[in-house]
Design an enzyme around this catalytic site. Sequence first.
Site, PDB file in Angstrom:
ATOM      1  CG  ASP A 204       0.134   6.922  -1.135  1.00 40.98           C
ATOM      2  OD1 ASP A 204      -0.957   7.474  -1.296  1.00 40.98           O
ATOM      3  OD2 ASP A 204       1.148   7.512  -0.732  1.00 40.98           O
TER       4      ASP A 204
ATOM      5  CD  GLU B  59      -3.484   4.264  -1.175  1.00 39.50           C
ATOM      6  OE1 GLU B  59      -3.531   5.483  -1.382  1.00 39.50           O
ATOM      7  OE2 GLU B  59      -3.259   3.772  -0.041  1.00 39.50           O
TER       8      GLU B  59
ATOM      9  CD  GLU C 246      -2.104   1.453   2.886  1.00 49.72           C
ATOM     10  OE1 GLU C 246      -1.935   0.550   3.721  1.00 49.72           O
ATOM     11  OE2 GLU C 246      -2.529   2.586   3.179  1.00 49.72           O
TER      12      GLU C 246
ATOM     13  CG  ASP D 135      -5.662   0.917   3.665  1.00 51.07           C
ATOM     14  OD1 ASP D 135      -5.547   2.118   3.382  1.00 51.07           O
ATOM     15  OD2 ASP D 135      -5.725   0.492   4.839  1.00 51.07           O
TER      16      ASP D 135
END
Lengths: 229, 229
Positions: A45, A117, A41, A114
């Site tokens: 991101d 990502e 994650e 989450d």
Amino acid sequence: MLKRDFNIHVDDQDLLDEAFTQASYVNEHRDQNLKFYERLEFLGDAVLQLIVSEYIFTRYPKLPQGRLTRLRAAMVNEQSFSTFARECHFNKYIRLGKGEEKAGARDRDSLLCDIFESFVGALYLDQGKKVVEGFVQQVIFPKLDEGMFAEFFDHKTELQELAQEDGPVDIDYELVDEYGPENDRLFKVNVAIDHKVLGIGVGHSKKDAEQKAAQQALKHFDKREDNLV
Amino acid sequence: MLKRDFNIHVDDQDLLDEAFTQASYVNEHRDQNLKFYERLEFLGDAVLQLIVSEYIFTRYPKLPQGRLTRLRAAMVNEQSFSTFARECHFNKYIRLGKGEEKAGARDRDSLLCDIFESFVGALYLDQGKKVVEGFVQQVIFPKLDEGMFAEFFDHKTELQELAQEDGPVDIDYELVDEYGPENDRLFKVNVAIDHKVLGIGVGHSKKDAEQKAAQQALKHFDKREDNLV
């Protein structure tokens, strides 16, 4: 599912599993030496930040930094990512511990964000940036044209900035029509730049109609490019 | 300068000029139709976020997400970027308006940070991600080994996390020596894991010596890879 819906192939199935596995599941299956999604994650991101930044930087070549930043913030956040995750049916594939399952984590925006990502992080490691761009081009970028981020996208301000780039101009919004029943009234607004009408908008409020008129007028200034750099 | 110091070649000189041009300069040279750095800064920021994320993700394969995030925040910020900009002598190349020059903007951290990012944005557009990685590998990553981010990098916590990954262990710090004059006292600390000494550190405080001992012990757990993914 990835193959069918997005024409995406992933080589490393373990990495993909990791992307969909929450810590609660790992804790309940300690014998299996599993990993949970959080590190992916973290990476995903940053991947999404760059790909979205690059796309809007290229697509809106005259948008000033402040507005690029606001648009990116509108696109890259929990609300939009959880929406994308649901649209991709990622909620079906999440591996949760029993307690979290009972608590309804599977439909929680924060978890879905989450997972969106972490999936991107895994895809990036496995297949590289170009493949992630292809995925994002199917899942995120069309939303820009569908108006998903319209509320964050102030067309009147944008029009003013673009129109005045080469010097001051007159921008006038004019209510030209109003129709429909009291409880479903529609407003029609023209926008003119230096007395030339460049956009017409219809909406349930004057403000909304003005935004739509501005959005139409923006097409006269648009130097969009459809490809990612 | 870029060629000599970093073996970097840039094709689009206008883009490079844009990266080093502040709005105040553009305003004083309206006839030249110049652009200022802000949009490139927006892009460069995202490029740096990803490259740094990817590097620490790979270099510290066991570092949990929270600590990756903290480390990235320590590396990607105004203080460190302005330091890098000065080391690269970017301050010499900034084009400022007269007022900003007088006000001392050329040595302002916030501007230097912006310029570092805008330069990276320009380099990314002109030469692609690999070339930016090469630049960052010369300018940012060595700082990790030189201890630039040491204050943000809590080695004791990291050691505890890594050492206990496969179950609980005993971690003991022991003061084994103390020497030097009162006003320049040095402390020597051993760290042992399950009674085996894995690190020794010397510092001007016990805390500092413990951190250094932990840092040395970490090498036993390190699965670093020296290449970027």
